[in-house]
Design a protein around this motif. Structure first.
Motif, PDB file in Angstrom:
ATOM      1  N   ILE A 240      27.640  40.032  41.690  1.00  0.00           N
ATOM      2  CA  ILE A 240      27.073  39.538  42.942  1.00  0.00           C
ATOM      3  C   ILE A 240      25.600  39.229  42.725  1.00  0.00           C
ATOM      4  N   PHE A 241      25.262  37.956  42.897  1.00  0.00           N
ATOM      5  CA  PHE A 241      23.856  37.534  42.933  1.00  0.00           C
ATOM      6  C   PHE A 241      23.394  37.719  44.379  1.00  0.00           C
ATOM      7  N   THR A 242      22.327  38.471  44.566  1.00  0.00           N
ATOM      8  CA  THR A 242      22.013  38.942  45.914  1.00  0.00           C
ATOM      9  C   THR A 242      20.955  38.125  46.647  1.00  0.00           C
ATOM     10  N   GLY A 243      20.646  36.949  46.129  1.00  0.00           N
ATOM     11  CA  GLY A 243      19.704  36.078  46.825  1.00  0.00           C
ATOM     12  C   GLY A 243      18.331  36.117  46.182  1.00  0.00           C
ATOM     13  N   THR A 244      17.576  35.067  46.432  1.00  0.00           N
ATOM     14  CA  THR A 244      16.260  34.932  45.796  1.00  0.00           C
ATOM     15  C   THR A 244      15.137  35.109  46.799  1.00  0.00           C
ATOM     16  N   PRO A 245      14.056  35.758  46.365  1.00  0.00           N
ATOM     17  CA  PRO A 245      12.854  35.738  47.209  1.00  0.00           C
ATOM     18  C   PRO A 245      12.202  34.354  47.167  1.00  0.00           C
ATOM     19  N   ALA A 246      11.134  34.177  47.893  1.00  0.00           N
ATOM     20  CA  ALA A 246      10.434  32.892  47.912  1.00  0.00           C
ATOM     21  C   ALA A 246       9.831  32.613  46.540  1.00  0.00           C
ATOM     22  N   GLY A 247       9.465  31.353  46.338  1.00  0.00           N
ATOM     23  CA  GLY A 247       8.761  30.985  45.119  1.00  0.00           C
ATOM     24  C   GLY A 247       9.625  30.259  44.115  1.00  0.00           C
ATOM     25  N   VAL A 248      10.773  29.724  44.583  1.00  0.00           N
ATOM     26  CA  VAL A 248      11.627  28.968  43.666  1.00  0.00           C
ATOM     27  C   VAL A 248      10.898  27.701  43.229  1.00  0.00           C
ATOM     28  N   GLY A 249      11.288  27.186  42.071  1.00  0.00           N
ATOM     29  CA  GLY A 249      10.621  25.982  41.581  1.00  0.00           C
ATOM     30  C   GLY A 249      11.353  25.414  40.380  1.00  0.00           C
ATOM     31  N   PRO A 250      10.836  24.303  39.854  1.00  0.00           N
ATOM     32  CA  PRO A 250      11.535  23.578  38.799  1.00  0.00           C
ATOM     33  C   PRO A 250      11.307  24.164  37.401  1.00  0.00           C
ATOM     34  N   VAL A 251      12.266  23.884  36.528  1.00  0.00           N
ATOM     35  CA  VAL A 251      12.084  24.147  35.098  1.00  0.00           C
ATOM     36  C   VAL A 251      12.125  22.815  34.361  1.00  0.00           C
ATOM     37  N   LYS A 252      11.585  22.823  33.147  1.00  0.00           N
ATOM     38  CA  LYS A 252      11.656  21.618  32.312  1.00  0.00           C
ATOM     39  C   LYS A 252      11.991  22.017  30.872  1.00  0.00           C
ATOM     40  N   ILE A 253      12.450  21.051  30.133  1.00  0.00           N
ATOM     41  CA  ILE A 253      12.833  21.319  28.746  1.00  0.00           C
ATOM     42  C   ILE A 253      11.609  21.843  27.993  1.00  0.00           C
ATOM     43  N   GLY A 254      11.823  22.904  27.248  1.00  0.00           N
ATOM     44  CA  GLY A 254      10.724  23.538  26.507  1.00  0.00           C
ATOM     45  C   GLY A 254      10.225  24.818  27.156  1.00  0.00           C
ATOM     46  N   ASP A 255      10.542  25.019  28.446  1.00  0.00           N
ATOM     47  CA  ASP A 255      10.103  26.238  29.135  1.00  0.00           C
ATOM     48  C   ASP A 255      10.803  27.466  28.551  1.00  0.00           C
ATOM     49  N   LYS A 256      10.059  28.568  28.564  1.00  0.00           N
ATOM     50  CA  LYS A 256      10.620  29.857  28.145  1.00  0.00           C
ATOM     51  C   LYS A 256      10.574  30.805  29.330  1.00  0.00           C
ATOM     52  N   LEU A 257      11.747  31.136  29.835  1.00  0.00           N
ATOM     53  CA  LEU A 257      11.841  32.004  31.017  1.00  0.00           C
ATOM     54  C   LEU A 257      12.077  33.447  30.579  1.00  0.00           C
ATOM     55  N   GLU A 258      11.467  34.369  31.326  1.00  0.00           N
ATOM     56  CA  GLU A 258      11.709  35.794  31.093  1.00  0.00           C
ATOM     57  C   GLU A 258      11.756  36.472  32.450  1.00  0.00           C
ATOM     58  N   ALA A 259      12.797  37.292  32.669  1.00  0.00           N
ATOM     59  CA  ALA A 259      12.978  37.901  33.993  1.00  0.00           C
ATOM     60  C   ALA A 259      12.987  39.423  33.870  1.00  0.00           C
ATOM     61  N   PHE A 260      12.463  40.055  34.906  1.00  0.00           N
ATOM     62  CA  PHE A 260      12.182  41.487  34.881  1.00  0.00           C
ATOM     63  C   PHE A 260      12.700  42.169  36.153  1.00  0.00           C
ATOM     64  N   LEU A 261      13.107  43.429  35.984  1.00  0.00           N
ATOM     65  CA  LEU A 261      13.260  44.341  37.118  1.00  0.00           C
ATOM     66  C   LEU A 261      12.228  45.441  36.917  1.00  0.00           C
ATOM     67  N   ASN A 262      11.343  45.626  37.870  1.00  0.00           N
ATOM     68  CA  ASN A 262      10.285  46.651  37.735  1.00  0.00           C
ATOM     69  C   ASN A 262       9.573  46.584  36.383  1.00  0.00           C
ATOM     70  N   ASP A 263       9.170  45.408  36.000  1.00  0.00           N
ATOM     71  CA  ASP A 263       8.419  45.220  34.752  1.00  0.00           C
ATOM     72  C   ASP A 263       9.223  45.491  33.477  1.00  0.00           C
ATOM     73  N   GLN A 264      10.522  45.727  33.614  1.00  0.00           N
ATOM     74  CA  GLN A 264      11.369  45.870  32.428  1.00  0.00           C
ATOM     75  C   GLN A 264      12.009  44.519  32.136  1.00  0.00           C
ATOM     76  N   SER A 265      11.720  43.972  30.977  1.00  0.00           N
ATOM     77  CA  SER A 265      12.272  42.670  30.609  1.00  0.00           C
ATOM     78  C   SER A 265      13.756  42.808  30.295  1.00  0.00           C
ATOM     79  N   LEU A 266      14.591  42.084  31.054  1.00  0.00           N
ATOM     80  CA  LEU A 266      16.041  42.199  30.853  1.00  0.00           C
ATOM     81  C   LEU A 266      16.694  40.871  30.478  1.00  0.00           C
ATOM     82  N   LEU A 267      15.946  39.781  30.609  1.00  0.00           N
ATOM     83  CA  LEU A 267      16.543  38.466  30.358  1.00  0.00           C
ATOM     84  C   LEU A 267      15.502  37.494  29.824  1.00  0.00           C
ATOM     85  N   LYS A 268      15.877  36.805  28.767  1.00  0.00           N
ATOM     86  CA  LYS A 268      15.075  35.669  28.287  1.00  0.00           C
ATOM     87  C   LYS A 268      15.988  34.458  28.217  1.00  0.00           C
ATOM     88  N   CYS A 269      15.449  33.311  28.571  1.00  0.00           N
ATOM     89  CA  CYS A 269      16.262  32.096  28.559  1.00  0.00           C
ATOM     90  C   CYS A 269      15.353  30.897  28.295  1.00  0.00           C
TER      91      CYS A 269
END
Ligand code: MG
Length: 203
Positions: free
Chosen positions: A171-200
């Protein structure tokens, strides 16, 4: 397995998309072909010019359940992670303007990278987790699950009135504000409480 996504679960995000704040959870599904396993790249699809990230707390269901009472909902999950609900915003807008379902803007291949799962017992509460996304090491989105309109347990109870939940469902539980675009070459990293759990990486 299936992926259930909640829309408009944070007031500030509903406002940024000019959407009404819902009085009941709004949900839609993504097929399992959306999954991108941890740290694999996302290939920018040719059919959109406006792919947006939406950073979300992801809950993994650990047993079968239907008509789950809210007070028992917490027994149906013990792991969470962070995921990106990739959205082809241009296609979604086009579908919405025509009053059509917008499944294709959310359900295309690879539209759901999900990070490493962690046990919920490392958090005080699933309703008190900070979410953060960086792109190329700059913070682009941050929020807290304290600001959810509908709690994880409310969502599980509501969704299970209509759809049987099974072990492994996400279950994806919804996004807070601040959505925006990505472009080729971007490096995304996502965190829960400052713990890095995802890179894409976007390729
Ligand atoms: Mg979303």
């Amino acid at each position: 397995m299936k992926i259930i996504c909640i829309g408009r679960n944070y007031i500030d995000h509903a406002k940024e998309l000019n959407s009404a704040v819902p009085t009941e959870p709004v949900f839609f599904l993504k097929p399992d072909t959306c999954l991108v396993s941890r740290n694999q790249p996302f290939f920018y699809p040719e059919f959109s010019k406006e792919i947006h990230y939406e950073t979300e707390l992801v809950v993994r269901i650990n047993k079968v359940g239907k008509h789950i009472q809210e007070k028992f909902a917490h027994t149906y999950y013990d792991e969470v992670s962070v995921g990106i609900d990739f959205t082809a915003r241009d296609i979604q807008r086009n579908c919405q303007q025509k009053g059509l379902p917008w499944e294709i803007s959310k359900g295309f291949d690879n539209a759901a990278p999900v990070g490493k799962f962690v046990n919920t017992n490392i958090f005080k509460s699933v309703q008190d987790i900070d979410l953060k996304l960086t792109i190329n090491d700059q913070i682009v989105q941050s929020g807290t699950t304290r600001d959810m309109i509908f709690s994880v347990d409310t969502i599980i109870s509501y969704v299970s009135k209509f759809i049987t939940l099974k072990m492994g469902d996400l279950i994806f539980t919804g996004t807070p504000a601040g959505v925006g675009p990505v472009k080729i070459g971007d490096k995304l990293e996502a965190f829960l409480n400052d713990q890095s759990l995802l890179k894409c990486d976007i390729k």
